[in-house]
Design a protein around this motif. Structure first.
Motif, PDB file in Angstrom:
ATOM      1  N   TRP A   1      -0.632  26.610 -41.135  1.00 11.86           N
ATOM      2  CA  TRP A   1      -1.921  26.467 -40.449  1.00 11.86           C
ATOM      3  C   TRP A   1      -2.568  25.119 -40.754  1.00 11.86           C
ATOM      4  O   TRP A   1      -3.461  24.662 -40.045  1.00 11.86           O
ATOM      5  CB  TRP A   1      -2.841  27.625 -40.863  1.00 11.86           C
ATOM      6  CG  TRP A   1      -4.085  27.718 -40.028  1.00 11.86           C
ATOM      7  CD1 TRP A   1      -5.359  27.435 -40.409  1.00 11.86           C
ATOM      8  CD2 TRP A   1      -4.168  28.107 -38.652  1.00 11.86           C
ATOM      9  NE1 TRP A   1      -6.237  27.641 -39.365  1.00 11.86           N
ATOM     10  CE2 TRP A   1      -5.530  28.044 -38.264  1.00 11.86           C
ATOM     11  CE3 TRP A   1      -3.220  28.504 -37.700  1.00 11.86           C
ATOM     12  CZ2 TRP A   1      -5.970  28.362 -36.977  1.00 11.86           C
ATOM     13  CZ3 TRP A   1      -3.669  28.826 -36.426  1.00 11.86           C
ATOM     14  CH2 TRP A   1      -5.010  28.742 -36.069  1.00 11.86           C
ATOM     15  N   ASP A   2      -2.079  24.470 -41.844  1.00 12.28           N
ATOM     16  CA  ASP A   2      -2.621  23.151 -42.189  1.00 12.28           C
ATOM     17  C   ASP A   2      -2.253  22.099 -41.136  1.00 12.28           C
ATOM     18  O   ASP A   2      -2.851  21.016 -41.106  1.00 12.28           O
ATOM     19  CB  ASP A   2      -2.101  22.704 -43.561  1.00 12.28           C
ATOM     20  CG  ASP A   2      -0.586  22.749 -43.639  1.00 12.28           C
ATOM     21  OD1 ASP A   2      -0.021  23.852 -43.465  1.00 12.28           O
ATOM     22  OD2 ASP A   2       0.033  21.693 -43.858  1.00 12.28           O
ATOM     23  N   LEU A   3      -1.277  22.418 -40.272  1.00 12.80           N
ATOM     24  CA  LEU A   3      -0.880  21.473 -39.216  1.00 12.80           C
ATOM     25  C   LEU A   3      -1.760  21.634 -37.970  1.00 12.80           C
ATOM     26  O   LEU A   3      -1.588  20.916 -36.990  1.00 12.80           O
ATOM     27  CB  LEU A   3       0.594  21.688 -38.836  1.00 12.80           C
ATOM     28  CG  LEU A   3       1.610  21.517 -39.977  1.00 12.80           C
ATOM     29  CD1 LEU A   3       3.012  21.781 -39.487  1.00 12.80           C
ATOM     30  CD2 LEU A   3       1.501  20.120 -40.596  1.00 12.80           C
ATOM     31  N   VAL A   4      -2.667  22.598 -37.988  1.00 10.92           N
ATOM     32  CA  VAL A   4      -3.549  22.869 -36.843  1.00 10.92           C
ATOM     33  C   VAL A   4      -4.983  22.569 -37.265  1.00 10.92           C
ATOM     34  O   VAL A   4      -5.363  22.761 -38.413  1.00 10.92           O
ATOM     35  CB  VAL A   4      -3.431  24.354 -36.423  1.00 10.92           C
ATOM     36  CG1 VAL A   4      -4.346  24.656 -35.242  1.00 10.92           C
ATOM     37  CG2 VAL A   4      -1.993  24.717 -36.105  1.00 10.92           C
ATOM     38  N   GLU A   5      -5.795  22.081 -36.328  1.00  8.58           N
ATOM     39  CA  GLU A   5      -7.202  21.852 -36.638  1.00  8.58           C
ATOM     40  C   GLU A   5      -7.879  23.208 -36.834  1.00  8.58           C
ATOM     41  O   GLU A   5      -7.929  24.031 -35.905  1.00  8.58           O
ATOM     42  CB  GLU A   5      -7.879  21.082 -35.493  1.00  8.58           C
ATOM     43  CG  GLU A   5      -9.321  20.698 -35.815  1.00  8.58           C
ATOM     44  CD  GLU A   5     -10.019  20.006 -34.647  1.00  8.58           C
ATOM     45  OE1 GLU A   5     -11.264  20.006 -34.642  1.00  8.58           O
ATOM     46  OE2 GLU A   5      -9.314  19.496 -33.762  1.00  8.58           O
ATOM     47  N   ASP A   6      -8.351  23.455 -38.046  1.00  9.89           N
ATOM     48  CA  ASP A   6      -8.908  24.765 -38.375  1.00  9.89           C
ATOM     49  C   ASP A   6     -10.338  24.884 -37.880  1.00  9.89           C
ATOM     50  O   ASP A   6     -11.227  24.176 -38.349  1.00  9.89           O
ATOM     51  CB  ASP A   6      -8.847  24.998 -39.890  1.00  9.89           C
ATOM     52  CG  ASP A   6      -9.259  26.416 -40.263  1.00  9.89           C
ATOM     53  OD1 ASP A   6      -9.094  27.320 -39.417  1.00  9.89           O
ATOM     54  OD2 ASP A   6      -9.751  26.624 -41.385  1.00  9.89           O
ATOM     55  N   SER A   7     -10.518  25.767 -36.910  1.00 11.65           N
ATOM     56  CA  SER A   7     -11.866  26.084 -36.433  1.00 11.65           C
ATOM     57  C   SER A   7     -11.860  27.521 -35.962  1.00 11.65           C
ATOM     58  O   SER A   7     -10.802  28.103 -35.692  1.00 11.65           O
ATOM     59  CB  SER A   7     -12.266  25.160 -35.276  1.00 11.65           C
ATOM     60  OG  SER A   7     -11.488  25.464 -34.124  1.00 11.65           O
ATOM     61  N   GLU A   8     -13.066  28.083 -35.858  1.00 17.22           N
ATOM     62  CA  GLU A   8     -13.147  29.484 -35.424  1.00 17.22           C
ATOM     63  C   GLU A   8     -12.591  29.646 -34.009  1.00 17.22           C
ATOM     64  O   GLU A   8     -11.915  30.624 -33.700  1.00 17.22           O
ATOM     65  CB  GLU A   8     -14.602  29.967 -35.488  1.00 17.22           C
ATOM     66  CG  GLU A   8     -14.727  31.483 -35.322  1.00 17.22           C
ATOM     67  CD  GLU A   8     -16.135  31.974 -35.582  1.00 17.22           C
ATOM     68  OE1 GLU A   8     -16.418  33.124 -35.191  1.00 17.22           O
ATOM     69  OE2 GLU A   8     -16.938  31.218 -36.158  1.00 17.22           O
ATOM     70  N   ASP A   9     -12.865  28.661 -33.142  1.00 11.94           N
ATOM     71  CA  ASP A   9     -12.351  28.724 -31.766  1.00 11.94           C
ATOM     72  C   ASP A   9     -10.832  28.711 -31.755  1.00 11.94           C
ATOM     73  O   ASP A   9     -10.199  29.465 -31.006  1.00 11.94           O
ATOM     74  CB  ASP A   9     -12.893  27.546 -30.936  1.00 11.94           C
ATOM     75  CG  ASP A   9     -14.369  27.728 -30.577  1.00 11.94           C
ATOM     76  OD1 ASP A   9     -14.854  28.870 -30.729  1.00 11.94           O
ATOM     77  OD2 ASP A   9     -14.996  26.743 -30.158  1.00 11.94           O
ATOM     78  N   ASN A  10     -10.234  27.815 -32.580  1.00 10.79           N
ATOM     79  CA  ASN A  10      -8.772  27.738 -32.638  1.00 10.79           C
ATOM     80  C   ASN A  10      -8.170  29.042 -33.146  1.00 10.79           C
ATOM     81  O   ASN A  10      -7.147  29.506 -32.649  1.00 10.79           O
ATOM     82  CB  ASN A  10      -8.325  26.578 -33.533  1.00 10.79           C
ATOM     83  CG  ASN A  10      -8.246  25.271 -32.768  1.00 10.79           C
ATOM     84  OD1 ASN A  10      -8.390  25.263 -31.547  1.00 10.79           O
ATOM     85  ND2 ASN A  10      -8.040  24.170 -33.473  1.00 10.79           N
ATOM     86  N   ARG A  11      -8.806  29.631 -34.175  1.00 13.66           N
ATOM     87  CA  ARG A  11      -8.310  30.890 -34.732  1.00 13.66           C
ATOM     88  C   ARG A  11      -8.332  31.990 -33.667  1.00 13.66           C
ATOM     89  O   ARG A  11      -7.366  32.744 -33.505  1.00 13.66           O
ATOM     90  CB  ARG A  11      -9.157  31.322 -35.940  1.00 13.66           C
ATOM     91  CG  ARG A  11      -8.892  30.514 -37.194  1.00 13.66           C
ATOM     92  CD  ARG A  11      -9.912  30.843 -38.277  1.00 13.66           C
ATOM     93  NE  ARG A  11      -9.648  30.061 -39.488  1.00 13.66           N
ATOM     94  CZ  ARG A  11      -9.243  30.586 -40.633  1.00 13.66           C
ATOM     95  NH1 ARG A  11      -9.049  31.878 -40.739  1.00 13.66           N
ATOM     96  NH2 ARG A  11      -9.037  29.822 -41.690  1.00 13.66           N
ATOM     97  N   LYS A  12      -9.467  32.085 -32.940  1.00 16.62           N
ATOM     98  CA  LYS A  12      -9.599  33.127 -31.920  1.00 16.62           C
ATOM     99  C   LYS A  12      -8.608  32.911 -30.783  1.00 16.62           C
ATOM    100  O   LYS A  12      -7.978  33.864 -30.301  1.00 16.62           O
ATOM    101  CB  LYS A  12     -11.031  33.149 -31.374  1.00 16.62           C
ATOM    102  CG  LYS A  12     -12.051  33.745 -32.343  1.00 16.62           C
ATOM    103  CD  LYS A  12     -13.448  33.758 -31.738  1.00 16.62           C
ATOM    104  CE  LYS A  12     -14.441  34.413 -32.698  1.00 16.62           C
ATOM    105  NZ  LYS A  12     -15.837  34.358 -32.162  1.00 16.62           N
TER     106      LYS A  12
END
Length: 214
Positions: free
Chosen positions: A186-197
């Motif tokens: 997940w460190d390769l993805v921009e971590d945000s609530e929108d991205n998680r959802k």
């Protein structure tokens, strides 16, 4: 054959018949026990004698252990997750896909609960399975799913959910096992609530046949 014997004299439902039961001493099978199966007389005494004759049960040494299988395509980081859980490098980890050849069972304890981690080689697409080692690895991974209680399917956050991820989930569902979806890297993805959802929605949409899996 040296086996213990209980001699029961049935239909001893009155005092005269109970005394008559003493004649059966001549069988040399120990004390005859007068009973009346129909009236339930003497049955409790028979059960007490049976309990005395049974050998004591050996102490229970085996504790029920939750068996957890870590499964997924090659190079999604299954071995790294095993090592993170155990806190030590127990499994060969390499950037080369498919370096973990065998299923490795490792017992551990989490919050006083004994568990067993089953690490597996990655399941490859059938068309890419080579003879020998790779075919053997696929077989071991399916065996691990059969042997586990809960399978953790590891997927790569930096890639789309692949058809092979769905096949692996299908193996788990067909085997009626518990399932958890773990999103690694997940460190390769921009971590945000929108991205998680958004990521969760995509996964749930593709894994509609296992809506119960967190």
């Amino acid at each position: 054959g040296g086996k213990p014997v209980l001699l029961l004299a049935n239909k001893a439902d009155n005092e005269a018949r109970q005394e008559a039961a003493l004649e059966f001493y001549e069988f040399s099978l120990g004390d005859p026990m007068p009973i009346s199966a129909y009236h339930g007389l003497g049955i409790r005494e028979v059960l007490d004698r049976l309990l005395e004759m049974f050998p004591s049960a050996p102490p229970e040494t085996e504790v029920a252990q939750l068996r957890l299988a870590i499964v997924g395509r090659p190079n999604v980081g299954k071995s790294s997750i095993i090592n993170a859980i155990l806190g030590q490098d127990r499994v060969i980890v390499s950037e080369v896909a498919g370096t973990t050849r065998d299923a490795v069972d490792t017992p551990f304890v989490y919050q006083d609960h004994p568990m067993v981690l089953i690490d597996t080689a990655g399941i490859r697409r059938p068309g890419k399975v080579e003879r020998g080692v790779e075919k053997y690895s696929v077989m071991r991974a399916r065996e691990a799913i059969e042997r586990c209680d809960v399978a953790v399917i590891v997927i790569d956050a930096s890639e789309k959910l692949a058809a092979q991820d769905l096949h692996i989930a299908g193996h788990v569902a067909d085997a009626s096992k518990g399932m958890i979806v773990a999103v690694n890297k997940w460190d390769l993805v921009e971590d945000s609530e929108d991205n998680r959802k958004a990521f969760s929605r995509r996964i749930l949409n593709r894994l509609r046949f296992t809506p119960w899996a967190p």
